[in-house]
Design an enzyme around this catalytic site. Structure first.
Site: not given
Length: 295
Positions: A102, A177, A253
């Site tokens: 990466t 990525k 909620k």
């Protein structure tokens, strides 16, 4: 995948925690496997299993037409490609270099330009699924590059991945990525916040973890809402409006209830508070159908 690419010799540079299990899946590749790592000892099991080991990336390029790179960061990828003993010193025209590390998308584009000068094709091909996915052959690969390169790589990538996505041109695989890991690590931070609430409420963290993993395996977790082509607001007449509107209503909620519990227990839940304010807008259903009809 062409007949020629189905038997193209493959090289693999970087046999660390991710690289080694990926490379092991390529040991039976018909074109043969050449491996390289700065630590000679980690190549020994590959040699014993039939792979060739060489000393540097330039030597990998003399043996391989498809070269996978799995090193640590941008600097190491750049050195592997362009350094004194780098791939580009010896790579033949038509070689395809796939970087699984990466790195920055700008680095990917810059290296692609350097490769193109030598008629070498560069793709950024980061993976998702971790070492367990690599060992099982079930990684996801996100490719930034040409359609021809994707076709060329489909054979060897199919040895370690069961999902190959062509994200777009060079750099797109990296950008996909980074978006995927943005969700990943924000989710880890949210998990830590949830654990603080559970611990304060006297709930067993290991049991909570079992429930989370079980239900995420059934529902798909956060990725279950990633089904639209755009993040634009949804028209009330759209198919997705009642579906994501229901997600919004349940989420608001439950987040409100969790925040109320946190207040009583004296536990700060900043991500939950942010999620309550951002959920509806993020889902594209900030305005209900009733509100739109009466406004």
């Amino acid at each position: 995948m062409t007949t020629e690419s189905a038997s193209a010799p493959v090289g693999f540079i970087g046999l660390g925690k991710m690289g080694a299990p990926i490379a092991r899946r390529l040991l039976d590749w018909p074109g043969g496997l050449t491996v390289c790592d700065v630590r000679a000892e980690v190549t020994e099991p590959f040699v014993a299993a039939g792979a060739r080991s060489v000393l540097d990336p330039a030597q990998v390029a003399t043996h391989a037409r498809i070269i996978c790179v799995t090193v640590v960061d941008d600097a190491q990828v750049t050195e592997v490609l362009t350094g004194p003993a780098g791939i580009l010193r010896t790579a033949a025209p038509g070689t395809v270099v796939a970087v699984h590390s990466t790195i920055g998308d700008r680095t990917a584009r810059e290296l692609a330009a350097r490769c193109a000068e030598r008629d070498v094709e560069f793709v950024d091909a980061p993976v998702s699924g971790g070492a367990p996915g690599a060992m099982r052959g079930s990684l996801a690969v996100m490719i930034g590059g040409s359609a021809a390169a994707v076709d060329e790589l489909s054979g060897p990538f199919g040895c370690f991945a069961d999902l190959i996505v062509h994200a777009g041109p060079v750099g797109a695989g990296t950008r996909m990525k980074l978006a995927r890991n943005l969700l990943h690590f924000i989710s880890f931070t949210a998990a830590a916040e949830a654990q603080r609430l559970a611990e304060a409420a006297g709930i067993g963290l290991a049991d909570l973890g079992k429930v989370v993993r079980h239900s995420d395996a059934v529902t798909g977790g956060p990725g279950a809402i990633m089904l639209r082509e755009t993040t634009a607001p949804i028209d009330p007449d759209d198919f997705w409006f009642p579906i994501l509107g229901h997600v919004r209503d349940l989420g608001e909620k439950d987040l409100a209830l969790a925040l109320e519990l946190g207040d009583r227990l004296g536990i700060e839940l900043p991500l939950a508070q942010l999620a309550l304010t951002r959920l509806a807008d993020g889902l594209g259903v900030a305005e209900s159908a009733l509100d739109k009809e009466t406004s």
